[in-house]
Design a protein around this motif. Structure first.
Motif, PDB file in Angstrom:
ATOM      1  N   VAL A   1     -27.541 -25.035  37.889  1.00  0.00           N
ATOM      2  CA  VAL A   1     -28.220 -26.232  37.406  1.00  0.00           C
ATOM      3  C   VAL A   1     -27.590 -26.658  36.085  1.00  0.00           C
ATOM      4  CG1 VAL A   1     -30.419 -27.203  36.662  1.00  0.00           C
ATOM      5  CG2 VAL A   1     -30.371 -25.560  38.538  1.00  0.00           C
ATOM      6  N   PHE A   2     -27.131 -27.905  36.034  1.00  0.00           N
ATOM      7  CA  PHE A   2     -26.516 -28.478  34.841  1.00  0.00           C
ATOM      8  C   PHE A   2     -27.559 -29.347  34.152  1.00  0.00           C
ATOM      9  CE2 PHE A   2     -23.147 -27.536  37.771  1.00  0.00           C
ATOM     10  CZ  PHE A   2     -22.150 -27.014  36.976  1.00  0.00           C
ATOM     11  N   GLY A   3     -27.845 -29.054  32.867  1.00  0.00           N
ATOM     12  CA  GLY A   3     -28.836 -29.829  32.148  1.00  0.00           C
ATOM     13  C   GLY A   3     -28.910 -29.447  30.682  1.00  0.00           C
TER      14      GLY A   3
ATOM     15  N   HIS B   1     -34.018 -26.058  26.664  1.00  0.00           N
ATOM     16  CA  HIS B   1     -35.129 -26.242  25.721  1.00  0.00           C
ATOM     17  C   HIS B   1     -35.937 -24.949  25.587  1.00  0.00           C
ATOM     18  CE1 HIS B   1     -34.619 -30.591  25.728  1.00  0.00           C
ATOM     19  NE2 HIS B   1     -34.487 -30.518  27.034  1.00  0.00           N
ATOM     20  N   THR B   2     -36.583 -24.795  24.441  1.00  0.00           N
ATOM     21  CA  THR B   2     -37.576 -23.753  24.212  1.00  0.00           C
ATOM     22  C   THR B   2     -38.456 -24.189  23.048  1.00  0.00           C
ATOM     23  OG1 THR B   2     -38.009 -21.415  23.762  1.00  0.00           O
ATOM     24  CG2 THR B   2     -36.120 -22.387  22.655  1.00  0.00           C
TER      25      THR B   2
ATOM     26  N   THR C   1     -33.694 -29.121  31.522  1.00  0.00           N
ATOM     27  CA  THR C   1     -34.096 -30.455  31.948  1.00  0.00           C
ATOM     28  C   THR C   1     -32.921 -31.155  32.617  1.00  0.00           C
ATOM     29  OG1 THR C   1     -35.666 -30.583  30.123  1.00  0.00           O
ATOM     30  CG2 THR C   1     -35.077 -32.655  31.191  1.00  0.00           C
ATOM     31  N   VAL C   2     -33.172 -31.647  33.823  1.00  0.00           N
ATOM     32  CA  VAL C   2     -32.179 -32.386  34.595  1.00  0.00           C
ATOM     33  C   VAL C   2     -32.746 -33.780  34.846  1.00  0.00           C
ATOM     34  CG1 VAL C   2     -30.841 -32.458  36.734  1.00  0.00           C
ATOM     35  CG2 VAL C   2     -31.473 -30.250  35.735  1.00  0.00           C
ATOM     36  N   ASP C   3     -32.188 -34.775  34.175  1.00  0.00           N
ATOM     37  CA  ASP C   3     -32.640 -36.170  34.322  1.00  0.00           C
ATOM     38  C   ASP C   3     -34.163 -36.295  34.289  1.00  0.00           C
ATOM     39  OD1 ASP C   3     -30.120 -37.216  34.384  1.00  0.00           O
ATOM     40  OD2 ASP C   3     -30.018 -37.394  36.565  1.00  0.00           O
TER      41      ASP C   3
ATOM     42  N   VAL D   1     -25.956 -27.057  29.269  1.00  0.00           N
ATOM     43  CA  VAL D   1     -25.686 -25.751  29.854  1.00  0.00           C
ATOM     44  C   VAL D   1     -25.537 -25.834  31.375  1.00  0.00           C
ATOM     45  CG1 VAL D   1     -26.879 -24.461  28.023  1.00  0.00           C
ATOM     46  CG2 VAL D   1     -28.157 -25.211  30.036  1.00  0.00           C
ATOM     47  N   ALA D   2     -24.986 -24.773  31.927  1.00  0.00           N
ATOM     48  CA  ALA D   2     -24.979 -24.530  33.370  1.00  0.00           C
ATOM     49  C   ALA D   2     -25.740 -23.221  33.565  1.00  0.00           C
ATOM     50  CB  ALA D   2     -23.561 -24.416  33.894  1.00  0.00           C
TER      51      ALA D   2
END
Length: 162
Positions: A30-32, A35-36, A85-87, A130-131
Motif C-alpha cells: 500500500v502506497f500512501g 500517520h500516528t 492514508t490512500v486518497d 511510504v510503501a
C-alpha cells in the motif's frame, strides 16, 4: 479462497495499492501517507517519528583485519496507532514484529563507554510517503493491515542516520 491459498504459499505477487479502488483482501503493498497520533522519540537524535531502525556496534579485535565492527544491538520500533492514508481512506496498521527500545536504552549503551561504539538510526517521519508491505483485511469499519515492512519513499539513494 484460491487467492488466499496462493498468498499463503507465496506464489502470487502482492497487489500494488495506490488508490482506494485497488483495495483487495490479501497480500499487498500500500502506497500512501503514514500517520500516528502517538509518535515515538528516536534514540540518537531524540526526534519524534512514526518508526525507526536502530543499530549499535562496537570495535573488536579481528584476526584478518586487526579490528572489525560487531553488532551490539539491533532494534526496529513502531509508534502506536499507525495508519496509512490512500486518497482519503485511512487503513489502521498492526506490525507483525518490532521491539521496545528507546532513548533511555541508547543512553545506557553510551554510558558503558564501549571501545569503538557507533550508533546509527534511520527514522520514518510522521506524514512520510511510504510503501507498506503486508496483508490487507476487510472489516466492518473498512480496512486493516498487518504489516511486515515499511519503506520510506523519500529515502532511496540517501544515506540517512540509522
Amino acid at each position: 479462497m484460491i487467492g488466499a491459498l496462493l498468498d499463503a504459499l507465496g506464489l502470487r505477487a502482492p497487489a500494488a495499492v495506490r488508490h482506494p479502488a485497488d483495495l483487495r483482501p490479501g497480500k499487498a503493498v500500500v502506497f500512501g501517507t503514514l500517520h500516528t497520533d502517538d509518535p515515538v522519540q528516536s534514540p540518537v537524535r531524540g526526534k519524534p517519528c512514526a518508526a525507526f531502525y536502530y543499530r549499535a556496534s562496537f570495535r573488536r579485535a579481528s584476526r584478518v583485519k586487526g579490528f572489525a565492527q560487531a553488532l551490539l544491538r539491533d532494534a526496529l520500533v513502531y509508534a502506536d496507532g499507525l495508519s496509512v492514508t490512500v486518497d482519503g481512506v485511512s487503513i489502521p496498521l498492526t506490525p507483525r514484529n518490532g521491539v521496545d527500545f528507546g532513548r533511555a536504552d541508547h543512553q545506557a549503551l553510551v554510558k558503558q563507554k564501549i571501545d569503538g561504539f557507533k550508533a546509527l538510526e534511520k527514522r520514518v517521519p510522521v506524514g512520510a510517503q511510504v510503501a507498506v508491505h503486508g496483508a490487507l483485511r476487510r472489516t466492518s469499519d473498512g480496512w486493516t493491515m498487518t504489516f511486515d515492512q515499511i519503506d520510506h519513499q523519500g529515502s532511496e539513494g540517501k544515506r540517512g542516520k540509522r
